[in-house]
Design a protein around this motif. Structure first.
Motif, PDB file in Angstrom:
ATOM      1  N   ASP A 102      46.185  57.283  42.599  1.00 34.19           N
ATOM      2  CA  ASP A 102      44.961  56.477  43.576  1.00 34.19           C
ATOM      3  C   ASP A 102      44.099  55.227  43.626  1.00 34.19           C
ATOM      4  O   ASP A 102      43.942  54.773  44.477  1.00 34.19           O
ATOM      5  N   THR A 103      44.762  54.050  42.929  1.00 36.68           N
ATOM      6  CA  THR A 103      44.330  52.762  42.844  1.00 36.68           C
ATOM      7  C   THR A 103      45.838  52.176  44.017  1.00 36.68           C
ATOM      8  O   THR A 103      47.425  52.517  43.692  1.00 36.68           O
ATOM      9  N   ASP A 104      45.653  50.888  43.748  1.00 35.50           N
ATOM     10  CA  ASP A 104      47.184  49.775  44.702  1.00 35.50           C
ATOM     11  C   ASP A 104      47.624  49.153  43.342  1.00 35.50           C
ATOM     12  O   ASP A 104      48.977  49.565  43.816  1.00 35.50           O
ATOM     13  N   GLU A 105      47.480  49.695  41.838  1.00 35.24           N
ATOM     14  CA  GLU A 105      48.207  49.464  41.357  1.00 35.24           C
ATOM     15  C   GLU A 105      49.177  50.318  40.802  1.00 35.24           C
ATOM     16  O   GLU A 105      50.409  50.343  40.788  1.00 35.24           O
ATOM     17  N   THR A 106      49.526  51.688  41.085  1.00 31.94           N
ATOM     18  CA  THR A 106      50.632  52.730  41.146  1.00 31.94           C
ATOM     19  C   THR A 106      51.453  52.622  42.497  1.00 31.94           C
ATOM     20  O   THR A 106      52.163  53.047  41.995  1.00 31.94           O
ATOM     21  N   VAL A 140      49.816  45.367  45.887  1.00 34.78           N
ATOM     22  CA  VAL A 140      51.017  45.234  44.897  1.00 34.78           C
ATOM     23  C   VAL A 140      52.408  45.350  45.802  1.00 34.78           C
ATOM     24  O   VAL A 140      53.023  44.650  45.458  1.00 34.78           O
ATOM     25  N   ARG A 141      52.099  46.042  46.403  1.00 42.76           N
ATOM     26  CA  ARG A 141      53.509  46.173  47.485  1.00 42.76           C
ATOM     27  C   ARG A 141      53.788  44.955  48.319  1.00 42.76           C
ATOM     28  O   ARG A 141      54.474  44.789  48.033  1.00 42.76           O
ATOM     29  N   THR A 278      62.995  52.257  58.092  1.00 49.18           N
ATOM     30  CA  THR A 278      61.684  53.273  58.385  1.00 49.18           C
ATOM     31  C   THR A 278      60.417  52.587  58.373  1.00 49.18           C
ATOM     32  O   THR A 278      60.361  50.927  58.111  1.00 49.18           O
ATOM     33  N   ASN A 279      59.274  53.605  58.690  1.00 46.71           N
ATOM     34  CA  ASN A 279      57.771  53.026  58.733  1.00 46.71           C
ATOM     35  C   ASN A 279      56.849  53.545  58.681  1.00 46.71           C
ATOM     36  O   ASN A 279      55.534  53.199  58.543  1.00 46.71           O
ATOM     37  N   ARG A 280      57.493  54.710  57.863  1.00 46.08           N
ATOM     38  CA  ARG A 280      56.534  55.505  57.062  1.00 46.08           C
ATOM     39  C   ARG A 280      56.268  55.742  56.051  1.00 46.08           C
ATOM     40  O   ARG A 280      57.420  55.411  55.091  1.00 46.08           O
ATOM     41  N   ILE A 281      55.490  55.373  55.459  1.00 41.12           N
ATOM     42  CA  ILE A 281      55.028  56.251  53.591  1.00 41.12           C
ATOM     43  C   ILE A 281      55.281  57.519  52.775  1.00 41.12           C
ATOM     44  O   ILE A 281      54.830  58.391  53.643  1.00 41.12           O
ATOM     45  N   PRO A 282      56.186  57.601  52.452  1.00 38.18           N
ATOM     46  CA  PRO A 282      56.771  58.483  51.885  1.00 38.18           C
ATOM     47  C   PRO A 282      55.706  59.116  50.721  1.00 38.18           C
ATOM     48  O   PRO A 282      54.756  58.142  49.830  1.00 38.18           O
ATOM     49  N   ARG A 283      55.154  60.434  50.922  1.00 40.00           N
ATOM     50  CA  ARG A 283      54.195  61.098  49.805  1.00 40.00           C
ATOM     51  C   ARG A 283      54.693  61.361  48.545  1.00 40.00           C
ATOM     52  O   ARG A 283      55.315  62.122  48.640  1.00 40.00           O
ATOM     53  N   ALA A 284      54.400  61.785  47.946  1.00 43.19           N
ATOM     54  CA  ALA A 284      53.923  61.954  46.509  1.00 43.19           C
ATOM     55  C   ALA A 284      53.013  62.678  45.731  1.00 43.19           C
ATOM     56  O   ALA A 284      52.255  62.636  46.529  1.00 43.19           O
ATOM     57  N   ALA A 285      52.801  63.625  44.644  1.00 41.77           N
ATOM     58  CA  ALA A 285      52.143  64.062  44.448  1.00 41.77           C
ATOM     59  C   ALA A 285      51.378  63.245  43.217  1.00 41.77           C
ATOM     60  O   ALA A 285      51.803  62.794  43.502  1.00 41.77           O
ATOM     61  N   LYS A 286      49.775  63.876  43.843  1.00 42.33           N
ATOM     62  CA  LYS A 286      49.262  62.801  43.010  1.00 42.33           C
ATOM     63  C   LYS A 286      49.554  62.906  41.638  1.00 42.33           C
ATOM     64  O   LYS A 286      49.461  62.407  40.513  1.00 42.33           O
TER      65      LYS A 286
END
Length: 289
Positions: A102-106, A140-141, A278-286
């Protein structure tokens, strides 16, 4: 019979006069209907020459009278504030990252995102640009993307500036609205002022004492770059979401000495392999670490 003859002669003479008049009229230019060139230009389409509040004529005290001494004074002062060179602003979107936590650092770049940044760095190196400034968003990114690019270009990492104004956000409610993305009004209010401040910080015509064309590299985010493009080209800023740009893409805007702005590249990724686009963000489980 005489009445008919008189009518025919009168009609013929009238038609002849009409056609002779038309033949003698200046030829009007032929226009395609889609250009709307015969209609007045919409006020919103007119270019604001003082968009950065640095139009030389706005910086010099106007002429008070017609005396040659006053005119010479005006011309001399105007010459001192007229830019001689262009400013090139090159905008890089960060590479692909994984939306974990949930944070930018991750939010770190994926392996493909790192490869994208490397391709972009190599492309910038091939362009042979001598950079005057490199500035990166503090997220970060963007920081990771900038680090990879800096390994490829001729610029000292110690000189890189970090700018929180360039962080991703919601610049302004888009038109047309989209159903899948509806930030709260407070987010536009908060992010919009910051992103507009970033635009004003980095987009302006050259100072008069600039002795050559300058090149500034900004590493940032998709929403911010799209908003910058609309603002710089004086398009409606609400149109920013109509533009799509790929990860690690290159967008190149040039501000001429006159203050006119042109775009050379918009989201260019033609130097990357197709499987890296690519232009979309790949999602992952929280709960993924």
């Amino acid at each position: 019979m005489r009445k008919f003859t008189a009518f025919a002669c009168g009609t013929g003479a009238g038609l002849l006069t009409f056609y002779l008049t038309k033949l003698n009229e200046p030829k009007a230019a032929v226009h395609n209907s889609w250009t709307r060139s015969e209609k007045p230009v919409d006020p919103c389409a007119l270019w604001d020459h003082n968009w950065d509040l640095r139009d030389p004529k706005s910086l010099v005290k106007p002429v008070k009278n017609d005396l040659s001494q006053e005119q010479n004074r005006y011309n001399s002062e105007l010459e001192k504030v007229v830019p001689k060179h262009a400013r090139h602003i090159i905008l890089i979107r960060h590479g692909e990252y994984l939306d974990v936590g949930d944070t930018d650092e991750t939010h770190h770049l994926t392996e493909r995102g790192r490869e994208q940044a490397k391709y972009t760095g190599k492309r910038l190196c091939e362009l042979g640009i001598k950079w005057d400034k490199v500035i990166a968003s503090t997220m970060v990114r963007a920081q990771e993307t900038a680090d990879i690019i800096l390994d490829e270009i001729d610029y000292e990492k110690a000189k890189v500036k970090n700018c929180a104004f360039l962080r991703e956000g919601a610049p302004i409610p888009p038109q047309p609205p989209v159903g899948h993305w509806k930030p709260e009004a407070s987010q536009f209010f908060r992010d919009g002022a910051r992103i507009e401040a970033a635009f004003r910080r980095y987009f302006y015509r050259a100072y008069p004492d600039q002795t050559k064309d300058s090149y500034t590299l900004l590493v940032g985010h998709g929403n911010v770059i799209r908003y910058f493009v609309c603002r710089a080209l004086q398009f409606p800023p609400e149109a920013w979401l109509r533009i799509s740009i790929n990860h690690a893409s290159i967008t190149w805007l040039t501000i001429s000495p006159s203050g006119n702005v042109s775009i050379k590249y918009l989201g260019d990724t033609g130097f990357m392999p197709v499987n890296h686009l690519t232009n979309r963000i790949p999602r992952a489980a929280k709960n993924v670490v």
